[in-house]
Design a protein around this motif. Sequence first.
Motif, PDB file in Angstrom:
ATOM      1  N   LYS A   6      39.066  29.526  22.937  1.00 42.49           N
ATOM      2  CA  LYS A   6      39.513  30.286  23.526  1.00 42.49           C
ATOM      3  C   LYS A   6      41.027  30.253  23.016  1.00 42.49           C
ATOM      4  O   LYS A   6      41.757  28.731  22.107  1.00 42.49           O
ATOM      5  CB  LYS A   6      39.908  29.641  24.907  1.00 42.49           C
ATOM      6  CG  LYS A   6      41.051  29.530  25.580  1.00 42.49           C
ATOM      7  CD  LYS A   6      41.992  29.161  25.806  1.00 42.49           C
ATOM      8  CE  LYS A   6      43.726  29.619  26.724  1.00 42.49           C
ATOM      9  NZ  LYS A   6      44.529  28.548  25.937  1.00 42.49           N
ATOM     10  N   PHE A   7      41.690  30.880  22.851  1.00 45.19           N
ATOM     11  CA  PHE A   7      43.388  30.980  22.092  1.00 45.19           C
ATOM     12  C   PHE A   7      44.396  30.843  22.866  1.00 45.19           C
ATOM     13  O   PHE A   7      44.744  32.153  23.781  1.00 45.19           O
ATOM     14  CB  PHE A   7      43.158  32.496  21.101  1.00 45.19           C
ATOM     15  CG  PHE A   7      42.364  32.203  19.884  1.00 45.19           C
ATOM     16  CD1 PHE A   7      42.760  31.236  18.969  1.00 45.19           C
ATOM     17  CD2 PHE A   7      40.999  32.101  20.266  1.00 45.19           C
ATOM     18  CE1 PHE A   7      41.982  30.390  17.911  1.00 45.19           C
ATOM     19  CE2 PHE A   7      39.960  31.923  19.143  1.00 45.19           C
ATOM     20  CZ  PHE A   7      40.169  30.995  18.178  1.00 45.19           C
ATOM     21  N   VAL A  34      34.754  34.444  22.656  1.00 52.02           N
ATOM     22  CA  VAL A  34      36.638  34.591  22.680  1.00 52.02           C
ATOM     23  C   VAL A  34      37.161  34.787  23.861  1.00 52.02           C
ATOM     24  O   VAL A  34      37.036  35.684  24.332  1.00 52.02           O
ATOM     25  CB  VAL A  34      37.169  35.112  21.804  1.00 52.02           C
ATOM     26  CG1 VAL A  34      38.212  35.027  21.548  1.00 52.02           C
ATOM     27  CG2 VAL A  34      35.727  35.381  20.740  1.00 52.02           C
ATOM     28  N   VAL A  35      38.066  33.762  24.899  1.00 53.21           N
ATOM     29  CA  VAL A  35      38.524  34.100  25.648  1.00 53.21           C
ATOM     30  C   VAL A  35      40.110  34.066  24.824  1.00 53.21           C
ATOM     31  O   VAL A  35      40.809  32.540  24.839  1.00 53.21           O
ATOM     32  CB  VAL A  35      38.286  32.326  26.330  1.00 53.21           C
ATOM     33  CG1 VAL A  35      39.454  32.881  27.459  1.00 53.21           C
ATOM     34  CG2 VAL A  35      36.999  32.445  26.732  1.00 53.21           C
ATOM     35  N   PRO A  36      40.381  35.266  25.367  1.00 52.28           N
ATOM     36  CA  PRO A  36      42.272  35.244  24.959  1.00 52.28           C
ATOM     37  C   PRO A  36      43.216  34.905  25.341  1.00 52.28           C
ATOM     38  O   PRO A  36      43.407  35.477  26.566  1.00 52.28           O
ATOM     39  CB  PRO A  36      42.618  36.496  23.880  1.00 52.28           C
ATOM     40  CG  PRO A  36      41.087  37.517  25.055  1.00 52.28           C
ATOM     41  CD  PRO A  36      40.151  36.606  25.057  1.00 52.28           C
ATOM     42  N   SER A  37      44.421  34.195  25.598  1.00 52.51           N
ATOM     43  CA  SER A  37      45.396  34.818  26.759  1.00 52.51           C
ATOM     44  C   SER A  37      46.272  35.561  26.295  1.00 52.51           C
ATOM     45  O   SER A  37      45.739  36.617  25.216  1.00 52.51           O
ATOM     46  CB  SER A  37      45.991  33.043  26.241  1.00 52.51           C
ATOM     47  OG  SER A  37      45.686  32.051  26.890  1.00 52.51           O
ATOM     48  N   ALA A  38      47.359  36.062  27.133  1.00 51.29           N
ATOM     49  CA  ALA A  38      48.081  36.931  26.899  1.00 51.29           C
ATOM     50  C   ALA A  38      49.063  36.405  25.494  1.00 51.29           C
ATOM     51  O   ALA A  38      49.337  35.280  25.225  1.00 51.29           O
ATOM     52  CB  ALA A  38      49.306  37.119  27.806  1.00 51.29           C
ATOM     53  N   PRO A  39      50.105  37.503  25.103  1.00 54.50           N
ATOM     54  CA  PRO A  39      50.976  36.920  23.364  1.00 54.50           C
ATOM     55  C   PRO A  39      52.148  36.093  24.254  1.00 54.50           C
ATOM     56  O   PRO A  39      52.829  36.634  25.488  1.00 54.50           O
ATOM     57  CB  PRO A  39      51.431  38.377  23.183  1.00 54.50           C
ATOM     58  CG  PRO A  39      50.881  39.397  24.265  1.00 54.50           C
ATOM     59  CD  PRO A  39      49.871  38.686  24.654  1.00 54.50           C
ATOM     60  N   GLY A  40      52.408  35.075  23.351  1.00 55.09           N
ATOM     61  CA  GLY A  40      53.653  34.215  23.897  1.00 55.09           C
ATOM     62  C   GLY A  40      54.449  34.149  23.048  1.00 55.09           C
ATOM     63  O   GLY A  40      54.350  35.443  22.934  1.00 55.09           O
ATOM     64  N   LYS A  41      55.078  32.453  22.945  1.00 58.37           N
ATOM     65  CA  LYS A  41      56.470  33.117  22.066  1.00 58.37           C
ATOM     66  C   LYS A  41      56.047  33.375  20.718  1.00 58.37           C
ATOM     67  O   LYS A  41      55.472  32.758  20.236  1.00 58.37           O
ATOM     68  CB  LYS A  41      57.115  32.121  22.600  1.00 58.37           C
ATOM     69  CG  LYS A  41      57.962  31.732  24.269  1.00 58.37           C
ATOM     70  CD  LYS A  41      58.607  30.768  24.295  1.00 58.37           C
ATOM     71  CE  LYS A  41      59.518  30.438  25.771  1.00 58.37           C
ATOM     72  NZ  LYS A  41      60.282  29.538  25.508  1.00 58.37           N
TER      73      LYS A  41
END
Length: 439
Positions: A6-7, A34-41
């Motif tokens: 997970k990223f 693979v588990v992605p998050s949304a684009p962060g800062k």
Amino acid sequence: MKKVVKFGGSSLASAEQFEKVGRIIHAEESRRYVVPSAPGKRDSSDTKVTDMLYATYALAEEGKNFSKELKAIKARYQEIIDGLKLKTDLSGEFARIEENFKAKAGKDYAASRGEYLNGIIMADYLGFPFIDSATVIFFDENGDFDSEKTNEVLGAKLETMDCAVIPGFYGGRADGSVQTFSRGGSDITGSIVARAIKADVYENWTDVSGVLVADPRIIHKPEVIETITYRELRELSYMGASVLHEDAIFPVRREGIPINIRNTNDPEASGTWIVASTCQKSKFTITGIAGKKGFCSVNIEKDMMNSEIGFGRRILQAFEDHEISFEHMPSGIDTMTILVHQDEFMHKEQNVVSEIHRLTHPDSIDIESDLALIAVVGRGMKSSRGTAGRIFSALAHANINVKMIDQGSSELNIIIGVHNDDFESAIRAIYDIFVIARL
Ligand code: ASP
């Protein structure tokens, strides 16, 4: 060997970060789900895509024009796509999102698009199949996560797939609508996927090299915890340590799958292992320190209270009747103290106090505000003598007055109450005696 990776948002904030992630995934054949998050800062002044989505949807809900805001979100993704030299075309997706926003598809739907779109890009980049989480992660009609149905459907689906990208943070309800977990919930998705495929490891990649012994805003460059048990982590997260979403422990815990917290920007570092139990001793007797400000104590005194059966129950009744949960309840022969969150208690204090008077006729009730609680957590405390002694002598040397002490029967933690103003120096004193003195 099967791993779920997970990223977090900062690991996927730009094309450069995506490339690091790609290298990490390709470095080990086992990293297949693979588990992605949304684009962060991208930097400290940037805005997370999830926050942009919430703000854009708020405009849509008010019937205002939101095309500029939606364009800015699209630009964030396009920058990643171009940077990775991909041909992914999200125009169709954005047209649908715009329509759904106008049709007021809901705040959860809006926020979930952050991971959904990032998942599409990630799948393209890796050449892995994409699974829309709304079709494999389920919430029931009350909005509660349906763990068993999810485990069955997701497990059966992934069994037929060698690799996949499953976006974090959301799932679907029976009526087809989207629901998210609470903020930071992609950690939960990773854990759910790890359970469903019975992974050997759940790797959670973030922007720190693991769980830290203490808060880096208080301690300069604190040590990283090598191994921590689920229970210790729960104690620390409850008291404010934030690395992993609190609920992310539960799915993997059922299968005894270890979590490995890793740093995308320092992939060589071994990070922190979160495990069910371990014979590995923690390096410093204590595993970690965490704490929170903003408590107050309600001290109740009554002669002979200990011989009055039901006294404690009646006191707690007064708090329950006003829907106030209590944190700790140290007691003496003729005294009882209830520690509560100040912001929850403040508006109701006089009502609670008069109910305590009515129910128990105490000699006195005294309220003390602006207290902080510090949890010193460590599985090693059970087998080593003198831990409490060391904590209190460190605090005494630092001139800190201890207002309350509570040691759970598990001997996993010691909770110390101090004045808010002493909070930081108390943590520093405890860190110094256990960590600095041992380095
Ligand atoms: N993107 C979501 C948030 O910002 C979920 C996550 O990153 O885990 O809270």
